[in-house]
Design a protein around this motif. Structure first.
Motif, PDB file in Angstrom:
ATOM      1  N   UNK A  61       0.834  -1.206   0.000  1.00  0.00           N
ATOM      2  CA  UNK A  61       0.000   0.000   0.000  1.00  0.00           C
ATOM      3  C   UNK A  61       0.872   1.261   0.000  1.00  0.00           C
ATOM      4  N   UNK A  62       1.902   1.251   0.830  1.00  0.00           N
ATOM      5  CA  UNK A  62       2.786   2.437   0.902  1.00  0.00           C
ATOM      6  C   UNK A  62       3.494   2.683  -0.422  1.00  0.00           C
ATOM      7  N   UNK A  63       3.976   1.573  -1.025  1.00  0.00           N
ATOM      8  CA  UNK A  63       4.647   1.712  -2.333  1.00  0.00           C
ATOM      9  C   UNK A  63       3.682   2.277  -3.374  1.00  0.00           C
ATOM     10  N   UNK A  64       2.483   1.709  -3.381  1.00  0.00           N
ATOM     11  CA  UNK A  64       1.481   2.140  -4.371  1.00  0.00           C
ATOM     12  C   UNK A  64       1.162   3.620  -4.191  1.00  0.00           C
ATOM     13  N   UNK A  65       0.935   4.028  -2.947  1.00  0.00           N
ATOM     14  CA  UNK A  65       0.574   5.423  -2.686  1.00  0.00           C
ATOM     15  C   UNK A  65       1.729   6.371  -3.028  1.00  0.00           C
ATOM     16  N   UNK A  66       2.948   5.894  -2.782  1.00  0.00           N
ATOM     17  CA  UNK A  66       4.086   6.757  -3.092  1.00  0.00           C
ATOM     18  C   UNK A  66       4.244   6.908  -4.611  1.00  0.00           C
ATOM     19  N   UNK A  67       3.940   5.832  -5.380  1.00  0.00           N
ATOM     20  CA  UNK A  67       3.974   5.951  -6.848  1.00  0.00           C
ATOM     21  C   UNK A  67       2.869   6.880  -7.346  1.00  0.00           C
ATOM     22  N   UNK A  68       1.719   6.804  -6.694  1.00  0.00           N
ATOM     23  CA  UNK A  68       0.605   7.697  -7.073  1.00  0.00           C
ATOM     24  C   UNK A  68       1.026   9.148  -6.844  1.00  0.00           C
ATOM     25  N   UNK A  90       5.093   6.676   4.193  1.00  0.00           N
ATOM     26  CA  UNK A  90       6.247   5.810   4.125  1.00  0.00           C
ATOM     27  C   UNK A  90       6.813   5.515   5.502  1.00  0.00           C
ATOM     28  N   UNK A  91       5.930   5.521   6.485  1.00  0.00           N
ATOM     29  CA  UNK A  91       6.378   5.324   7.859  1.00  0.00           C
ATOM     30  C   UNK A  91       6.969   3.924   8.032  1.00  0.00           C
ATOM     31  N   UNK A  92       6.107   2.928   7.882  1.00  0.00           N
ATOM     32  CA  UNK A  92       6.575   1.545   7.876  1.00  0.00           C
ATOM     33  C   UNK A  92       7.199   1.086   9.166  1.00  0.00           C
ATOM     34  N   UNK A 105      -5.626   0.283   8.175  1.00  0.00           N
ATOM     35  CA  UNK A 105      -6.898   1.010   7.981  1.00  0.00           C
ATOM     36  C   UNK A 105      -6.632   2.392   7.377  1.00  0.00           C
ATOM     37  N   UNK A 106      -5.580   3.025   7.887  1.00  0.00           N
ATOM     38  CA  UNK A 106      -5.263   4.373   7.403  1.00  0.00           C
ATOM     39  C   UNK A 106      -4.807   4.338   5.935  1.00  0.00           C
ATOM     40  N   UNK A 107      -3.954   3.365   5.619  1.00  0.00           N
ATOM     41  CA  UNK A 107      -3.444   3.276   4.244  1.00  0.00           C
ATOM     42  C   UNK A 107      -4.564   2.922   3.271  1.00  0.00           C
ATOM     43  N   UNK A 108      -5.449   2.020   3.707  1.00  0.00           N
ATOM     44  CA  UNK A 108      -6.579   1.640   2.846  1.00  0.00           C
ATOM     45  C   UNK A 108      -7.495   2.839   2.591  1.00  0.00           C
ATOM     46  N   UNK A 114      -8.094   7.664  -3.553  1.00  0.00           N
ATOM     47  CA  UNK A 114      -7.605   7.662  -4.941  1.00  0.00           C
ATOM     48  C   UNK A 114      -8.654   6.996  -5.841  1.00  0.00           C
ATOM     49  N   UNK A 115      -9.168   5.850  -5.373  1.00  0.00           N
ATOM     50  CA  UNK A 115     -10.101   5.060  -6.183  1.00  0.00           C
ATOM     51  C   UNK A 115     -11.363   5.859  -6.528  1.00  0.00           C
ATOM     52  N   UNK A 116     -11.846   6.639  -5.591  1.00  0.00           N
ATOM     53  CA  UNK A 116     -13.099   7.349  -5.855  1.00  0.00           C
ATOM     54  C   UNK A 116     -12.881   8.653  -6.631  1.00  0.00           C
TER      55      UNK A 116
END
Lengths: 151, 335
Positions: A61-68, A90-92, A105-108, A114-116
């Motif tokens: 999820x973090x990778x995806x959001x960072x690419x977005x 990118x806390x991790x 929950x926060x990352x989702x 983004x999805x909406x």
């Protein structure tokens, strides 16, 4: 010396099968106990991978959001992914199961934003869909463990 | 339980009632099901009736206005004698005075339940008989003059809004309320559904959960009763077809394990006189998967929050990935 997690689960399973189930007198009680037994079998098969699976999802999820974000910044757009409550990305650093779940929950929620809102055909939506495919594979593999079926 | 039930029946019947062979049944995640016989004297003659008690659980798969017990009871009363095989409902009680939670009592119809997919191991003639009744009952539901039957009290209509919009909003709201976390595939599905809202050329009674697993059959495959009307509403008849076509209930390439999709459509049109609109069926099939995933999430939430303990509620969590896979396929995600 103390009993390890799977040893305790096996002990519960044996107790249920050998001591409790033979004493049950109604169909309903036997059916409930059989269902419980299936879940114990499932836990025995999966317990040692559960936290790692959640960590893997959060990393993805973090990778995806960072690419977005990178895509949005490259396009000169304002930020499309809202920051989480902590304002960190990118806390991790989450460690325990509860911490990982809270982070999940926060990352989702951020990916859902983004999805909406991402336009059709956008890189952001394609990245989000990529995560969905990978996550679905992880979840299908997780529930395929053990003897649980709908029928 | 036995004594309190006997006291309730005695008060309603006006004679001392004995409750015999009381047994709880598994399944039915949205309410408890108990089978029993009631025995009493009437005009000096012994009477015995086989009955079913359906009681609200402490928490359930569906905790919302989607599943109002009194509304279901009233619907079943209105549908008596209209060609749909149904159990006769007897008493509804909302007061906690008798059995702590709302319940209703109905007659016990002969027949056995099936799993959610018609078992492929059963004889083909048995399946064909069940398929014939399945289609005839669905046609009967959709042909029913719901105004004449007094069903205006059912939900599903909201001014000029298309029935699909009413359903989508109802389930979207439930998702927002009940989710433990966002499920991105559901967020995407809700977005796509909102973009593709169909209109409907007619409004009919919609069963809302019309599938194998929600009827009883006898030894010949004849359907003796259609059950589980708690999601019934007014809407688009294609909704029931979309639900019945979901991959989740299919088996051996057959919808609900009964018959192939195109065969279902052809025979449904013959029986009902209603043309099948495949685009609308596809919309409702996608909405059906979303709806089932949300129902499963609701069940998981009751369990996670410690409000329920029925093992069935644990099983539903395991359904969600299968439903999401069907949604991903329908949305072409990952292709």
């Amino acid at each position: 010396m103390y009993p390890a997690f799977p040893d305790v689960l096996r002990a519960i399973r044996e107790n249920l099968m050998r001591e409790l189930m033979p004493e049950l007198t109604t169909d309903y009680a036997r059916e409930q106990a059989t269902g419980t037994l299936l879940f114990i079998e499932h836990l025995l098969s999966r317990w040692d991978r559960a936290v790692e699976t959640l960590r893997e999802e959060n990393d993805d999820l973090r990778r995806t959001l960072s690419h977005v974000d990178a895509d949005a910044e490259a396009a000169g757009a304002r930020e499309v992914v809202p920051r989480g409550e902590t304002g960190e990305r990118g806390r991790g650093a989450a460690g325990s199961g509860d911490e990982l779940s809270a982070e999940n929950r926060e990352l989702r929620a951020r990916l859902a934003a983004v999805v909406v809102s991402a336009p059709d055909g956008s890189v952001a939506l394609r990245l989000a869909e990529g995560f969905m495919v990978r996550q679905l594979e992880r979840e299908l593999a997780a529930v395929a463990v053990g003897a649980l079926t709908w029928e | 339980m036995r004594d309190r039930l006997a006291a309730f029946l005695s008060a309603r019947i006006g004679a001392p009632v004995r409750v015999l062979d009381l047994a709880r049944k598994s399944g039915g995640g949205s309410r408890e099901t108990w089978l029993f016989d009631a025995e009493w004297e009437e005009d000096g003659q012994p009477r015995r009736r086989m009955l079913v008690l359906r009681r609200d659980p402490t928490a359930s798969l569906l905790e919302s206005e989607h599943s109002d017990r009194e509304r279901e009871f009233r619907l079943l009363q209105c549908l008596q004698g209209r060609g749909i095989p149904l159990p006769k409902v007897e008493w509804f009680e909302r007061s906690p005075e008798w059995l702590e939670r709302p319940f209703f009592i109905m007659e016990r119809v002969p027949g056995i339940p099936t799993p959610p997919t018609f078992p492929s191991a059963l004889d083909g003639a048995l399946r064909e008989r069940a398929a014939r009744d399945f289609i005839d009952i669905l046609a009967c539901i959709h042909r029913l003059d719901w105004r004449k039957a007094g069903l205006e009290f059912l939900p599903g209509l909201d001014g000029d809004a298309p029935p699909a919009a009413v359903q989508l909003e109802a389930w979207r709201s439930l998702y927002v309320k009940e989710r433990l976390a966002h499920e991105p595939l559901l967020d995407l599905a809700l977005r796509r559904l909102a973009e593709r809202l169909p209109d409907s050329d007619r409004v009919t009674l919609v069963h809302g959960d019309f599938r194998t697993g929600n009827y009883l059959i006898d030894e010949t495959g004849r359907i003796t009763a259609m059950l589980d009307w708690e999601l019934a509403h007014l809407g688009d008849p294609m909704e029931d077809l979309g639900w019945a076509c979901m991959e989740f209930w299919s088996g051996g390439g057959r919808a609900c394990g009964l018959l192939e999709r195109e065969e279902l459509f052809r025979r449904y049109t013959e029986a009902s006189g209603i043309q099948v609109d495949r685009d609308r069926v596809a919309f409702y099939e996608l909405l059906g998967n979303v709806k089932m995933a949300i129902i499963s999430m609701t069940g998981m939430r009751t369990l996670v929050e410690g409000r329920a303990s029925d093992v069935v509620l644990s099983f539903v969590g395991f359904m969600i990935p299968r439903l999401l896979r069907a949604i991903a396929t329908q949305l072409d995600v990952g292709r």
